[in-house]
Motif scaffolding. Sequence first.
Motif, PDB file in Angstrom:
ATOM      1  N   ALA A 140      44.315 -36.981  99.014  1.00  0.00           N
ATOM      2  CA  ALA A 140      45.379 -36.115  99.523  1.00  0.00           C
ATOM      3  C   ALA A 140      46.484 -36.938 100.173  1.00  0.00           C
ATOM      4  CB  ALA A 140      44.796 -35.128 100.534  1.00  0.00           C
ATOM      5  N   CYS A 169      48.776 -38.295  97.448  1.00  0.00           N
ATOM      6  CA  CYS A 169      49.379 -37.305  96.527  1.00  0.00           C
ATOM      7  C   CYS A 169      50.847 -37.065  96.873  1.00  0.00           C
ATOM      8  CB  CYS A 169      48.625 -35.974  96.572  1.00  0.00           C
ATOM      9  SG  CYS A 169      49.393 -34.728  95.509  1.00  0.00           S
ATOM     10  N   PRO A 170      51.768 -37.390  95.953  1.00  0.00           N
ATOM     11  CA  PRO A 170      53.193 -37.222  96.272  1.00  0.00           C
ATOM     12  C   PRO A 170      53.637 -35.762  96.270  1.00  0.00           C
ATOM     13  CG  PRO A 170      52.860 -38.738  94.410  1.00  0.00           C
ATOM     14  CD  PRO A 170      51.589 -38.005  94.628  1.00  0.00           C
ATOM     15  N   ASP A 171      52.821 -34.879  95.760  1.00  0.00           N
ATOM     16  CA  ASP A 171      53.254 -33.502  95.609  1.00  0.00           C
ATOM     17  C   ASP A 171      52.442 -32.508  96.439  1.00  0.00           C
ATOM     18  OD1 ASP A 171      55.434 -33.648  93.476  1.00  0.00           O
ATOM     19  OD2 ASP A 171      53.853 -34.895  92.651  1.00  0.00           O
ATOM     20  N   CYS A 172      51.678 -33.036  97.390  1.00  0.00           N
ATOM     21  CA  CYS A 172      50.934 -32.162  98.305  1.00  0.00           C
ATOM     22  C   CYS A 172      50.075 -31.156  97.559  1.00  0.00           C
ATOM     23  CB  CYS A 172      51.882 -31.414  99.229  1.00  0.00           C
ATOM     24  SG  CYS A 172      52.220 -32.275 100.728  1.00  0.00           S
ATOM     25  N   ILE A 227      46.811 -31.499  96.918  1.00  0.00           N
ATOM     26  CA  ILE A 227      45.383 -31.559  97.243  1.00  0.00           C
ATOM     27  C   ILE A 227      45.157 -31.104  98.679  1.00  0.00           C
ATOM     28  CG2 ILE A 227      43.361 -33.068  97.434  1.00  0.00           C
ATOM     29  CD1 ILE A 227      44.531 -34.821  95.267  1.00  0.00           C
ATOM     30  N   GLU A 228      44.259 -30.138  98.837  1.00  0.00           N
ATOM     31  CA  GLU A 228      43.811 -29.740 100.175  1.00  0.00           C
ATOM     32  C   GLU A 228      42.364 -30.156 100.322  1.00  0.00           C
ATOM     33  OE1 GLU A 228      44.583 -25.545 100.587  1.00  0.00           O
ATOM     34  OE2 GLU A 228      46.587 -25.974 101.391  1.00  0.00           O
TER      35      GLU A 228
END
Lengths: 70, 241
Positions: A55, A58-61, A63-64
């Motif tokens: 997470a 991750c450049p695009d947010c 993953i939670e």
Amino acid sequence: MAKITVDTQNCKGCLLCVAACPRGLIKKDERLNKKGFNPVKCVDAAQCSGCCLCAVICPDCCIEVYKENT
Amino acid sequence: MEKIYSRPRSLRENPTHYCPGCGHGIAHKLVAQVVDELDIREKVIAIAPVGCAVIAYDYWDFDCSEAAHGRALAVATAIKRLRPENVVFTYQGDGDLAAIGTNETIHAANRGENLTVIFINNAVYGMTGGQMAPTTLLGQKTATTPRGRVAQEGLPLKISELLAGLGGVKYVERVSMHAPAEVLKAKRALTQAFQNQIDGVGFSLVEILSPCPTYWGKSPQKSAEWIRDVMIKEFPLGRIK
């Protein structure tokens, strides 16, 4: 116990999380999303330690991370 | 199960226009996390650059302004002087801060303005098609240096070292985003740079080595390896001042 969720529609398939996961639990999904990218998926949720490294990178947010409160 | 990592509040839900693996997405997230953690969302004012991050205001959920190409620090100076209670930062790429805006950058730093500067160094012009930037490495192939940059076209401009020599500059650190551990270090540096402004310390700059897979002609993972193996040798990481 921990798990991740992936926002597969907004994932751009950069695969930085695949390299970041110390246990190699994240893989490219062969199915395409609506944008035409191959998103990622967690292949063995039982092994996830909730370290958050996927997470973090991750450049695009997309993953939670969830973890059992111990 | 408890959620332990998710999108920061200061980052909107909008998907970004950045290419897969672009460092801007990580940098935007880090800034939003730091703003949330320092609880300055109602006080912060960002100055967006010209470059790939030109519409950063569509992604951050706090006040933003836009500056002409390279002039972000001039706009930031005005806003900070008129509204000293606000936390003002600029977010600029190497084409913006280190090329067309070198003049504004050096003079704002030399005046010791109490500002926070986030300098995204990806060694190339991203928005306009991958041309050579002042920070392009020797030998690096770009749209305007198809056989690789040669010394006649200038050596890679080391803005952080240059600015560290000025008396008005209080904090300079170079960080990278090629691995999760480095991203966490970058977040600590950004926190320090914002805290400096809140404490009235003065001009603080964080240079972030950021991947541009599209115009480096590499996959996102190969781009990260290129930063680790090649770029860091030219732009060493760590606290410079």
